[in-house]
Scaffold this motif. Structure first.
Motif, PDB file in Angstrom:
ATOM      1  N   THR A  68      39.115  45.343  34.187  1.00 55.98           N
ATOM      2  CA  THR A  68      38.204  44.459  34.958  1.00 55.98           C
ATOM      3  C   THR A  68      37.935  45.356  36.492  1.00 55.98           C
ATOM      4  N   CYS A 200      47.520  36.248  40.546  1.00 58.31           N
ATOM      5  CA  CYS A 200      46.279  36.790  40.367  1.00 58.31           C
ATOM      6  C   CYS A 200      45.660  36.553  39.116  1.00 58.31           C
ATOM      7  N   ASP A 201      44.316  36.647  38.821  1.00 51.01           N
ATOM      8  CA  ASP A 201      43.647  36.534  37.531  1.00 51.01           C
ATOM      9  C   ASP A 201      43.286  37.890  37.208  1.00 51.01           C
ATOM     10  N   ARG A 203      41.322  38.619  34.957  1.00 52.50           N
ATOM     11  CA  ARG A 203      39.822  38.546  34.522  1.00 52.50           C
ATOM     12  C   ARG A 203      39.014  38.620  35.802  1.00 52.50           C
ATOM     13  N   ASP A 204      39.663  38.593  36.902  1.00 56.07           N
ATOM     14  CA  ASP A 204      38.604  38.236  38.353  1.00 56.07           C
ATOM     15  C   ASP A 204      38.821  39.619  39.082  1.00 56.07           C
ATOM     16  N   ARG A 206      37.942  40.343  42.138  1.00 56.37           N
ATOM     17  CA  ARG A 206      38.497  40.398  43.406  1.00 56.37           C
ATOM     18  C   ARG A 206      39.970  40.153  43.479  1.00 56.37           C
ATOM     19  N   SER A 207      40.435  39.247  42.720  1.00 52.91           N
ATOM     20  CA  SER A 207      41.809  38.872  42.346  1.00 52.91           C
ATOM     21  C   SER A 207      42.855  39.982  41.968  1.00 52.91           C
TER      22      SER A 207
END
Length: 227
Positions: A68, A200-201, A203-204, A206-207
């Motif tokens: 990511t 957090c994610d 897959r994201d 920014r996170s």
């Protein structure tokens, strides 16, 4: 990374690049024209680098997070999980069909000045010898945990403590993950008060970047305290 690289990166933590990293909300280095990340070459403004481990149990999201945030095409060493391996590689998503057998690798630049070289470790404890080799020269680690099975993270956290490697913990949020208060998670994972704990994610972008920035801030603080 050799010890010199680790030493250079430690110096960065006390220098200008570290100061900007602590205050940034950045991510992969963007093209000045607003296009995608700059590619395989580092920006001329890079002032320091740090080797960072991304650790955690099988299926917690290490490969996903590195893919990511990486500004270069990441390196993955995924192999198909075999029936024999399934008897010893427990935990994680039962639908998972591949697993990291050596390492994952990616690169992320923060504010155009500090480069993080991200090394994802295999999640299974049977790969501990390779795990420890990857830890050589690392400044710190981001430990991913899954609240659906916190006990699965104990080996990885214990390995970091045995190595004396500073780390931050990121709770990767999965659909249907149980929600817990921070104090409950800290108690369950037996974390020191100053160990960063973030959600957090993987897959994201920014996170995931924010989770890595929390680790960088922790490393900067630790370097400042020791100096």
């Amino acid at each position: 990374m050799a010890s010199k690289a680790a030493s250079d990166a430690a110096g960065t933590a006390a220098g200008p690049a570290a100061g900007t990293a602590a205050g940034t909300t950045g991510g992969p280095a963007a093209d000045p024209a607003g296009g995608p990340p700059a590619g395989k070459y580092l920006s001329s403004g890079v002032a320091g680098a740090a080797k960072i481990l991304v650790v955690g149990p099988l299926g917690v999201g290490k490969t996903t997070l590195i893919g990511t945030v990486s500004e270069i095409k990441p390196l993955f060493t995924e192999a198909v999980m075999t029936q024999a391996g399934a008897r010893v590689d427990t935990g994680g998503d039962r639908a998972k069909t591949t697993t990291t057998v050596a390492l994952d690798f990616g690169r992320m630049t923060i504010d155009g000045e500090l480069v993080l070289y991200l090394f994802g470790t295999p999640g299974q404890q049977r790969f501990l010898p390779a795990w420890r080799d990857l830890a050589k020269g690392s400044l710190g680690a981001l430990a991913l945990v899954d609240t659906r099975d916190l006990t699965a993270s104990f080996d990885a956290l214990g390995n970091l403590e045995d190595l004396g490697l500073p780390f931050a913990v990121a709770v990767n949020v999965f659909p249907g993950s149980p929600q817990h208060r921070e104090d409950e998670l800290r108690a369950a994972l037996d974390l020191l008060p100053d160990t960063p704990l973030v959600a957090c994610d993987a897959r994201d972008p920014r996170s995931s970047v924010q989770a890595l920035i929390a680790l960088v801030r922790h490393l900067i603080h630790a370097a400042t305290e020791s100096s």
